[in-house]
Design a protein around this motif. Structure first.
Motif, PDB file in Angstrom:
ATOM      1  N   ILE A   4       0.865  -1.171   0.000  1.00 19.84           N
ATOM      2  CA  ILE A   4       0.000   0.000   0.000  1.00 19.84           C
ATOM      3  C   ILE A   4       0.904   1.222   0.000  1.00 19.84           C
ATOM      4  CG2 ILE A   4      -1.736   1.293   1.280  1.00 19.84           C
ATOM      5  CD1 ILE A   4      -2.659  -1.434   2.431  1.00 19.84           C
ATOM      6  N   VAL A   5       0.665   2.115  -0.939  1.00 15.21           N
ATOM      7  CA  VAL A   5       1.453   3.334  -1.064  1.00 15.21           C
ATOM      8  C   VAL A   5       0.624   4.500  -0.535  1.00 15.21           C
ATOM      9  CG1 VAL A   5       2.572   4.921  -2.674  1.00 15.21           C
ATOM     10  CG2 VAL A   5       2.720   2.444  -3.040  1.00 15.21           C
ATOM     11  N   VAL A   6       1.232   5.268   0.350  1.00 19.08           N
ATOM     12  CA  VAL A   6       0.601   6.451   0.933  1.00 19.08           C
ATOM     13  C   VAL A   6       1.418   7.669   0.519  1.00 19.08           C
ATOM     14  CG1 VAL A   6      -0.009   7.626   3.083  1.00 19.08           C
ATOM     15  CG2 VAL A   6      -0.234   5.128   2.921  1.00 19.08           C
ATOM     16  N   PHE A  43       5.145   6.713   1.530  1.00 22.78           N
ATOM     17  CA  PHE A  43       5.332   5.566   2.421  1.00 22.78           C
ATOM     18  C   PHE A  43       4.883   4.323   1.680  1.00 22.78           C
ATOM     19  CE2 PHE A  43       4.496   9.234   5.082  1.00 22.78           C
ATOM     20  CZ  PHE A  43       5.470   9.152   6.059  1.00 22.78           C
ATOM     21  N   GLU A  44       5.593   3.212   1.863  1.00 23.01           N
ATOM     22  CA  GLU A  44       5.212   1.928   1.289  1.00 23.01           C
ATOM     23  C   GLU A  44       5.000   0.941   2.426  1.00 23.01           C
ATOM     24  OE1 GLU A  44       8.106   0.725  -1.599  1.00 23.01           O
ATOM     25  OE2 GLU A  44       7.674   2.430  -2.899  1.00 23.01           O
ATOM     26  N   ASP A  74      -1.665  17.021   4.066  1.00 22.66           N
ATOM     27  CA  ASP A  74      -2.822  16.282   3.582  1.00 22.66           C
ATOM     28  C   ASP A  74      -2.376  14.914   3.092  1.00 22.66           C
ATOM     29  OD1 ASP A  74      -4.784  18.296   3.880  1.00 22.66           O
ATOM     30  OD2 ASP A  74      -4.196  19.216   1.977  1.00 22.66           O
ATOM     31  N   VAL A  75      -3.173  13.896   3.371  1.00 19.77           N
ATOM     32  CA  VAL A  75      -2.964  12.582   2.757  1.00 19.77           C
ATOM     33  C   VAL A  75      -3.631  12.681   1.386  1.00 19.77           C
ATOM     34  CG1 VAL A  75      -3.448  10.119   2.900  1.00 19.77           C
ATOM     35  CG2 VAL A  75      -2.966  11.414   4.988  1.00 19.77           C
ATOM     36  N   VAL A  76      -2.841  12.636   0.325  1.00 19.58           N
ATOM     37  CA  VAL A  76      -3.403  12.856  -1.004  1.00 19.58           C
ATOM     38  C   VAL A  76      -3.739  11.559  -1.730  1.00 19.58           C
ATOM     39  CG1 VAL A  76      -2.389  15.127  -1.313  1.00 19.58           C
ATOM     40  CG2 VAL A  76      -1.112  13.122  -2.051  1.00 19.58           C
ATOM     41  N   ASP A  77      -3.143  10.440  -1.312  1.00 18.39           N
ATOM     42  CA  ASP A  77      -3.424   9.189  -2.007  1.00 18.39           C
ATOM     43  C   ASP A  77      -3.064   8.007  -1.113  1.00 18.39           C
ATOM     44  OD1 ASP A  77      -4.265   7.571  -4.118  1.00 18.39           O
ATOM     45  OD2 ASP A  77      -2.314   7.581  -5.105  1.00 18.39           O
ATOM     46  N   VAL A  78      -3.918   7.008  -1.123  1.00 18.78           N
ATOM     47  CA  VAL A  78      -3.649   5.711  -0.490  1.00 18.78           C
ATOM     48  C   VAL A  78      -4.104   4.681  -1.511  1.00 18.78           C
ATOM     49  CG1 VAL A  78      -4.164   4.152   1.429  1.00 18.78           C
ATOM     50  CG2 VAL A  78      -4.052   6.619   1.835  1.00 18.78           C
ATOM     51  N   ARG A  79      -3.150   3.916  -2.051  1.00 15.76           N
ATOM     52  CA  ARG A  79      -3.489   2.981  -3.115  1.00 15.76           C
ATOM     53  C   ARG A  79      -2.691   1.691  -2.976  1.00 15.76           C
ATOM     54  NH1 ARG A  79       0.052   6.584  -5.166  1.00 15.76           N
ATOM     55  NH2 ARG A  79       1.862   5.783  -6.271  1.00 15.76           N
TER      56      ARG A  79
END
Length: 83
Positions: A4-6, A43-44, A74-79
């Motif tokens: 999961i990439v943040v 982050f990974e 801001d957390v812009v992406d969690v994928r």
């Protein structure tokens, strides 16, 4: 093994001195097409097995509560990405 990439970025109203330093250095290195730079964090999070909705929700919660500073970021992406 999936991960999961943040991605976390400074809020738009927060000054970004590292981004400004990079932006001012780019023309000296021959990169003329960029007018601004914002520097963030990536982050990974490695996951054993499948990434469930619950696992992704846990990652989003960790991103909001621990991996970022909600006052200035801001957390812009969690994928999910495959390794």
């Amino acid at each position: 093994m999936p991960r999961i990439v943040v991605e976390v970025m400074p809020k738009p109203e927060i000054l970004d001195p590292q981004g400004k330093a990079i932006a001012s250095a780019l023309p000296h290195l021959g990169f003329q097409d960029f007018s601004a730079v914002r520097q963030g964090k990536r982050f990974e999070l490695s996951v054993d097995g499948e990434v469930s909705d619950q696992t992704l929700a846990q990652a989003r919660k960790a991103a909001e509560e621990m991996l970022s500073n909600p006052v200035i970021e801001d957390v812009v992406d969690v994928r999910v990405e495959d390794a």
